[in-house]
Every structure is written in C-alpha cells, then in structure tokens.
Design a protein around this motif. Structure first.
Motif, PDB file in Angstrom:
ATOM      1  N   LYS A 170       0.755  -1.170  -0.158  1.00 16.18           N
ATOM      2  CA  LYS A 170      -0.230   0.091  -0.025  1.00 16.18           C
ATOM      3  C   LYS A 170       1.097   1.233  -0.009  1.00 16.18           C
ATOM      4  N   VAL A 171       2.026   1.267   0.505  1.00 13.17           N
ATOM      5  CA  VAL A 171       2.845   2.521   1.092  1.00 13.17           C
ATOM      6  C   VAL A 171       4.041   2.526  -0.130  1.00 13.17           C
ATOM      7  N   VAL A 172       4.791   1.678  -0.366  1.00 15.07           N
ATOM      8  CA  VAL A 172       6.089   1.966  -1.312  1.00 15.07           C
ATOM      9  C   VAL A 172       5.882   1.667  -2.615  1.00 15.07           C
ATOM     10  N   THR A 173       6.939   2.445  -3.262  1.00 15.94           N
ATOM     11  CA  THR A 173       6.955   2.559  -4.827  1.00 15.94           C
ATOM     12  C   THR A 173       8.314   1.969  -5.259  1.00 15.94           C
ATOM     13  N   GLU A 174       9.240   1.454  -4.263  1.00 17.54           N
ATOM     14  CA  GLU A 174      10.572   1.078  -4.783  1.00 17.54           C
ATOM     15  C   GLU A 174      11.100   0.054  -3.561  1.00 17.54           C
ATOM     16  N   THR A 175      11.599  -1.035  -3.848  1.00 19.26           N
ATOM     17  CA  THR A 175      12.161  -2.151  -2.962  1.00 19.26           C
ATOM     18  C   THR A 175      13.551  -2.212  -3.195  1.00 19.26           C
ATOM     19  N   LEU A 176      14.219  -2.207  -1.927  1.00 17.56           N
ATOM     20  CA  LEU A 176      15.472  -2.547  -2.103  1.00 17.56           C
ATOM     21  C   LEU A 176      15.860  -3.983  -1.367  1.00 17.56           C
ATOM     22  N   GLU A 177      16.402  -5.010  -2.031  1.00 16.55           N
ATOM     23  CA  GLU A 177      16.593  -6.048  -1.244  1.00 16.55           C
ATOM     24  C   GLU A 177      17.930  -6.193  -0.901  1.00 16.55           C
ATOM     25  N   LEU A 178      18.246  -6.680   0.567  1.00 16.80           N
ATOM     26  CA  LEU A 178      19.552  -6.883   1.121  1.00 16.80           C
ATOM     27  C   LEU A 178      19.726  -8.521   1.185  1.00 16.80           C
ATOM     28  N   SER A 179      20.446  -9.180   0.362  1.00 21.96           N
ATOM     29  CA  SER A 179      20.620 -10.761   0.367  1.00 21.96           C
ATOM     30  C   SER A 179      21.953 -10.772   0.223  1.00 21.96           C
ATOM     31  N   ARG A 180      22.589 -11.948   1.104  1.00 18.48           N
ATOM     32  CA  ARG A 180      23.986 -12.206   1.019  1.00 18.48           C
ATOM     33  C   ARG A 180      24.801 -11.242   0.834  1.00 18.48           C
ATOM     34  N   GLY A 181      24.526 -10.187   1.485  1.00 15.64           N
ATOM     35  CA  GLY A 181      25.637  -9.072   1.639  1.00 15.64           C
ATOM     36  C   GLY A 181      25.549  -7.991   0.418  1.00 15.64           C
ATOM     37  N   GLU A 182      24.835  -8.273  -0.526  1.00 22.21           N
ATOM     38  CA  GLU A 182      24.364  -7.187  -1.797  1.00 22.21           C
ATOM     39  C   GLU A 182      23.154  -6.709  -1.408  1.00 22.21           C
ATOM     40  N   LEU A 183      23.048  -5.311  -2.351  1.00 20.00           N
ATOM     41  CA  LEU A 183      21.851  -4.818  -2.303  1.00 20.00           C
ATOM     42  C   LEU A 183      21.409  -4.363  -3.736  1.00 20.00           C
ATOM     43  N   THR A 184      20.132  -4.892  -4.018  1.00 20.05           N
ATOM     44  CA  THR A 184      19.523  -4.932  -5.352  1.00 20.05           C
ATOM     45  C   THR A 184      18.181  -4.130  -5.228  1.00 20.05           C
TER      46      THR A 184
END
Length: 635
Positions: free
Chosen positions: A224-238
């Motif tokens: 409902k709120v966000v328009t962009e998602t940052l994934e932090l996985s295995r020490g990397e940000l995508t």
C-alpha cells in the motif's frame, strides 16, 4: 533531488562480513522498502543511514540541512509529560508565535496613531507567517494523529511514563509524524498496531510530503505504501521498482533471465572448448582453433546464478480425518475478572474452513482462542469440538517452550521413539542445521523460537490448527513458507493474525469480533473490507432515512405546512407558465399581422404599441416565475 546517498558501504565484525559495497540513493518524495531475511543486516544498514552507527567503510552523503527522524524497533518514547503535552513540544516555535500574537493583540488596545499602524503591520506579517506554517490547525493535527494511533481524548492527560511499552512505541511514531522530517527511517513501524490503526497509518504515509525508508514484515502494508524495494541478500543490495508484490514478480523474472543467460553462455563455452579440443592438433584447422581459444580467453564469464536463499520447508499433515463439524461456539462471552470484552460470539466451523479472527486490540481475540482450546473458561456460553477432532495450538507468547532444553531435546522429549536422524532432518527443514540443534531454547531469537514451535506442531499431525499470531517474529520468507503449508493443509484452521497479507492468502472466512459480539464474512480480508464499506454506506443511508422519519414525527405540523406551501407554489408556477405561453402566442399573432400590413403605417404603429406592452408584461411574469422556482428549490 537526492536526499541521501551511500557509496561502498560495508559493515564487518572482525573477519565476518555482514554486507559490503552497498550503493544506494534516496530521492525526494521517495517511498522505499528495505527487505531481506532476518540477520541479513537490514536494521544495521538503517542505523548507518540514520547516523546511529558507523559503517566499517564507505561514505554517506546527505543533502544540506536534511531533517531525518529514525525509529528503531520497539523504540518507546521516554517522558514525564502527559501525552498531549509531549505532542505540543513539536510545535514549540508555533506556540511562541501564537503567544506573541496574543501579546500584540493586547497592545493594540493600548496604542493609537503611528504606533498602532506599525504594530498592526507587524501583527499582519506575523499572523500570515503563523498561518502559512499551519499555526491555526496544529492542535487539530495533534488530535487527528493521536486518535489515529488509538489514543482517545480520555488518555491525553495520562503521563507517558505510565504507558505500556507498545503504547510508548506508538507514541514515538506519532510524534515523528507530527515533526514531518524530510526523511523518515522506520524499522518495523507496524509492530503493536491493530488492523484499523495500520489502515490509518497506510493512508497517512501515502499522503506524507517527505520521503520514507521502511523495514517491515507486513507485506500488505508495503504494497500500500512503497513504490521502490531494496533487497539486502547475501551481503548485496539490489533495487527493484515497485511495491512488494511487484518486487516478487521482478525478482522471479531476474532469476529466470540470469539462469537463461548463464545456460546459454555455458553451451557456447562447451561448443568452443569442444572445437578447440578437436581441431587444435590438426595443421589445417589449428589457426581456427587458436582463434576460438583466444575467444574463450577473452570471454567475460557469467557467475553461476545464486539460487534463492533456503527457506523453511514447513508441512502439516493430519494423522486422521475429522468429522464435518469441527467447532461450535454458542452465545459465548469472553473476558477476564468478570469483565466482558465481547458477546455473543457464535462460531460454526466446518472441516476445511480457515477462519481468521480479526478485531481491535484488547477486544479478546487471544482470550477467545484460549477459551476454545480450554485454557480459560468462557464467561457465558459454550463451545464443543466435533468428532475425531485433534487440536494443535500455536501460542504467540511462545510459553510452550522450555528455555533450558536444547533445540534437539525440545522435540525429542515429546517424541522419544523417533530416531535422532529423523528429528534432525525435520529440524533441518525448519532451518536448524548442524550445531544449531545444540543451542539452548533460551538463547534463540524470536524467529527461531517461532520456527521451533511450528516444527513441534508439524510433528503432532493434528487436524485442527488453532494459531495465535503465527507470523509474529517470522521473516517474510518463513511467512510465505507457512502460508503455502497452510493453504495445502487438508485439515481445519482457526487463527488470529494482524498480517492482512497472510489472512488474504490463507483465510476462507473472516470472523470479526467487537464488543457487540461476532460477525462472519465469507471470503478473504479484501472481501471483508469491501463488505464493511458497503455496510457503512447502508448505515449512513439508513440513518438519513431515520433522521427524516424522526423529523416528521417530531414536527408533523411543520411538514404539513411545508407541503401546503409547496402545492401553492407549484400552482402559481403552473399559472405563470400558462400566462407566458398566452403572451408568446399573442406576440406571434401580432407580428404576423404586421407582416401583412407593410404599407399601413398607422396600423403598424398601433400593433407595435401592443407588442411592447405584451413584452413588458412577459418580462414581469418571467421575474415572478423565477422567484417562485427559487422558493420551491429552497423547500
């Protein structure tokens, strides 16, 4: 405009790397979610961004004079002021301006001439500045936010020091919203909020003028709120454009594309290597083989695609089948110390149903669950389980674990006949592998305890699962694994949850609990919301009808008089319209006669006089008609 930017951010603990080479930028008016598994470092990265912790390496750049507020998990407000007094501190400058305005108003009555003119000019400037900064509405804004967070007017004079931990956390978030910084950094802001408060917060944040960076396990909230998602996985940000659901789609597409490109390159490499191996030793083809070998050496080889991080493999399978009637609750009341929270509650749950219990905090949802399983009695009414029903219970307070046990013993003590290897395999599917099974239960995190409880539940093979907030403490991947297992479960489910995404996926019915009892809705959470909106509209329409009927009963004579006036106006309007029709006809006839008497100037003059009189009469009647129509509209 970029508000804050990170370049090459790393966080290490000795030789252990939590994450490294993290790059990001947060834009003005951005709505960004930070997602990832428990332990990935989300909270640590938020603290570095907020300036609470230092990065091991890398830099954070901020726009000049950036205003930023950071809310840590379960960070409560600490103050000896009352709730309302603390909220007023946000507007200290406006209150000082307000005090100056009152003082200037008093001075105006004491001055005259040039001194008064100068004072009034200063007053007008200050008043306009006060208005532009919403000085006339700040108290209304405080009340709106407090009410939104379920702090009713009766609580406003309570001291903050006397509030519970959850209330202090909600109040800390309320104060931050009133402060309106350019960037809000929020770590699990949805903790301690009931569904209605969550809906209010979603709407507030969607319209928030600043930027947002959020960590939350509430996927419905994120959607409902966000328009962009940052994934932090295995020490990397995508980075992924879109809300949580869109992120899931894009991530799946990314993994598929990476695997496709990798497979394609591997085939090409194998083909080139085979050619080189077969042709390098031949004199006639050695040059072409060498060319292929150089091509191989120059090729930028793709890394093996990283498979999805391992998720818990949760599974529930009933040992026996229950009868069609699973649970019957009849005219029950729930509460404590003789205080009734909700009544009458009625439940008719059949085999295969998955009923979600919803309602505001404190209405007795957990009490109802405990009464159903027989832990505490109903105040009135009764409940009954059907034939062959075996109950498995998940306790949100995690009180059914023994802190001194090891993870392995916690299972083995209840299932002593099972081979150790079988228990280890089960625990491995719930992400307890290797030395993890030797950890003591008391040392486990909330998420690990939740997985252990679910493992114990899975081993019991019950056909009726009664779950109290089962997604609490679980990260998103574990929540999705639990959802999938419950969707596939062939038994019956009764559960309490604030996780609306979870309810949408699992529930076949929603049972709403209120002070006036229970009401069942056949469908998921979105369907429940839709029906509630329809009910609200119908109630509004019904109340309007009742109000009209009530007015009629109380003032029947006035209604009769109004009807009499209406009928009189309608007759007058009809008469005026008839008169105007006759005048128009007469003017038309006279105009026709004038066309036939083009040479008789005396007669033409007489006819023109008559037409002028008729037009004057027409104008007067038109004015009368307009007045009557306006009077009719006002009735």
């Amino acid at each position: 405009m970029i508000l804050i930017q990170g370049n090459g951010i790393a966080r290490t603990f000795g030789s252990d790397v939590l994450f490294e080479n993290i790059n990001f930028s947060l834009q003005e008016h951005g709505r960004v979610a930070l997602v990832g598994r428990n332990g990935a470092g989300k909270s640590t990265l938020l603290k570095i961004i907020a300036g609470v912790e230092e990065a091991s390496s890398g830099t954070i750049s901020k726009s000049k004079e950036l205003s930023l507020n950071y809310l840590a998990q379960d960070q409560g407000l600490s103050s000896e002021l009352t709730i309302f007094e603390e909220m007023l501190t946000v507007f200290a400058r406006l209150r000082e301006m307000e005090s100056q305005l009152r003082e200037m108003e008093q001075q105006m009555s004491e001055r005259s001439g040039q001194a008064l003119s100068v004072l009034m000019e200063r007053y007008d400037m200050l008043s306009e500045d006060f208005r532009m900064q919403h000085g006339f509405t700040y108290e209304a804004e405080i009340k709106s936010v407090l009410n939104g967070f379920r702090f009713t007017e009766l609580m406003w004079q309570q001291k903050i020091s006397a509030l519970s931990g959850g209330q202090k956390t909600r109040l800390a978030l309320a104060k931050m919203l009133l402060e309106k910084p350019q960037l809000l950094v929020l770590d699990e802001p949805t903790n301690h909020l009931d569904i209605e408060t969550l809906a209010w917060l979603e709407n507030y944040l969607k319209n928030y003028d600043g930027s947002l960076l959020l960590v939350s396990h509430d996927r419905y909230f994120l959607d409902k709120v966000v328009t962009e998602t940052l994934e932090l996985s295995r020490g990397e940000l995508t980075r992924f454009a879109g809300n949580y659901s869109r992120y899931i789609e894009l991530k799946a597409e990314k993994i598929t594309l990476e695997q496709k490109e990798f497979d394609k390159q591997q085939k090409e490499i194998a083909k080139l290597e085979d050619y080189v191996a077969r042709n390098l030793v031949r004199a006639s083809t050695t040059k072409m083989a060498q060319s292929r070998r150089k091509q191989l050496e120059k090729m930028e080889r793709l890394d093996t695609p990283k498979s999805a991080e391992k998720a818990a493999n949760i599974g529930f399978s009933p040992e026996k089948t229950s009868g069609n009637i699973v649970l019957t609750v009849t005219d029950a009341a729930v509460g404590y110390d003789g205080k009734i929270l909700s009544q009458p509650i009625n439940i008719d749950e059949r085999k295969g149903d998955a009923i979600a219990i919803v309602g505001p905090n404190g209405i007795g949802k957990t009490t109802l669950i405990k009464s159903v399983i027989g832990q505490i009695p109903f105040l009135t009414g009764s409940s009954k389980l059907g034939a062959n029903v075996s109950v498995g219970y998940y306790d949100q307070e995690q009180g059914r674990l023994t802190p001194s046990n090891s993870v392995l013993d916690e299972i083995w003590n209840e299932h002593s006949l099972l081979p150790e290897v079988e228990i280890r395999n089960l625990l491995g599917s719930f992400l307890f592998s290797g030395e993890d099974v030797k950890k003591t239960v008391g040392m486990l995190s909330g998420g690990e305890k939740a997985r252990l409880l679910l493992a114990k539940l899975a081993l019991n093979h019950d056909n009726f699962l009664v779950l109290d907030e089962p997604t609490n403490h679980l990260d998103i991947d574990s929540r999705e694994a639990l959802e999938n297992s419950l969707i596939d479960f062939e038994g019956t489910i009764l559960f309490v949850s604030h996780d609306r995404y979870f309810i949408n996926r699992v529930a076949t019915k929603v049972l709403e609990i209120s002070s006036s009892g229970s009401k069942e809705y056949l469908g998921d959470y979105d369907y429940y919301l839709e029906k509630k909106e329809q009910e609200t509209l119908l109630e509004t329409e019904d109340s309007d009808i009742v109000a009209v009927e009530s007015t009629g009963q109380l003032d029947f004579a006035a209604q009769k008089e109004a009807q009499k006036v209406r009928r009189k106006l309608e007759r007058e309007i009809s008469n005026l319209e008839n008169v105007l029709d006759k005048i128009d006809t007469a003017i038309t006839n006279l105009t026709s006669q004038m066309h036939e008497l083009i040479d008789d100037f005396v007669k033409l003059g007489e006819l023109q006089v008559e037409i002028s009189q008729l037009e004057a009469e027409k104008e007067e009647n038109e004015l009368n008609l307009l007045e009557r129509l306006e009077e009719l509209e006002q009735l």
